[in-house]
Design a protein around this motif. Sequence first.
Motif, mmCIF file in Angstrom:
data_model
loop_
_atom_site.group_PDB
_atom_site.id
_atom_site.type_symbol
_atom_site.label_atom_id
_atom_site.label_comp_id
_atom_site.label_asym_id
_atom_site.label_seq_id
_atom_site.Cartn_x
_atom_site.Cartn_y
_atom_site.Cartn_z
ATOM 1 N N PRO A 1 5.070 -0.602 -40.701
ATOM 2 C CA PRO A 1 5.136 -0.567 -39.230
ATOM 3 C C PRO A 1 5.775 0.724 -38.709
ATOM 4 C CG PRO A 1 5.920 -2.684 -40.054
ATOM 5 C CD PRO A 1 5.745 -1.789 -41.248
ATOM 6 N N GLU B 1 2.987 3.417 -39.073
ATOM 7 C CA GLU B 1 1.920 3.218 -38.088
ATOM 8 C C GLU B 1 2.384 3.598 -36.686
ATOM 9 O OE1 GLU B 1 -0.819 -0.227 -40.162
ATOM 10 O OE2 GLU B 1 0.816 -0.869 -38.851
ATOM 11 N N SER B 2 3.628 3.332 -36.361
ATOM 12 C CA SER B 2 4.181 3.707 -35.068
ATOM 13 C C SER B 2 4.269 5.229 -34.930
ATOM 14 C CB SER B 2 5.559 3.071 -34.898
ATOM 15 O OG SER B 2 6.159 3.495 -33.706
ATOM 16 N N GLU C 1 -1.513 4.789 -35.445
ATOM 17 C CA GLU C 1 -2.736 4.252 -36.039
ATOM 18 C C GLU C 1 -2.386 2.989 -36.813
ATOM 19 O OE1 GLU C 1 -5.773 6.448 -37.713
ATOM 20 O OE2 GLU C 1 -5.148 8.372 -36.887
ATOM 21 N N LYS C 2 -3.397 2.168 -37.070
ATOM 22 C CA LYS C 2 -3.227 0.960 -37.889
ATOM 23 C C LYS C 2 -4.059 1.116 -39.153
ATOM 24 C CE LYS C 2 -0.862 -1.572 -34.923
ATOM 25 N NZ LYS C 2 0.531 -1.810 -35.144
ATOM 26 N N TYR C 3 -3.553 0.604 -40.266
ATOM 27 C CA TYR C 3 -4.236 0.728 -41.551
ATOM 28 C C TYR C 3 -4.411 -0.639 -42.195
ATOM 29 C CZ TYR C 3 -3.307 5.688 -41.070
ATOM 30 O OH TYR C 3 -3.275 6.968 -40.599
#
Length: 98
Positions: free
Chosen positions: A25, A28-29, A33-35
């Motif tokens: 997290p 991603e922050s 982006e999200k993976y």
Amino acid sequence: MMTGGLSDTEPATPEVQDIVHQVKPQFESMVNEKYGIFKAIEYRSQVVAGVNYFIKVQVSDSMYVHLRVFESLPHENQGPKLVSYQTGKTRDDPLTYF
């Protein structure tokens, strides 16, 4: 392993994968982006007042990132913290200090 020096590169262990899941997290922050894939491949460690982990993480079929994660001493009761990262890596890029 010598205090302050980087260990040899080792295959990721379940413990290293757990660290990667904990800092996902944060990463991603930072990159906004999200993976779906976030798999630890290999790592190196450095003993300081805690441990720095340099971890190669697979984030897609052909994309990798390098994470530097600091894990404080157990008595400090803090989780791992993402300190730095490098994007645009390949599976063959060596893990070095950054």
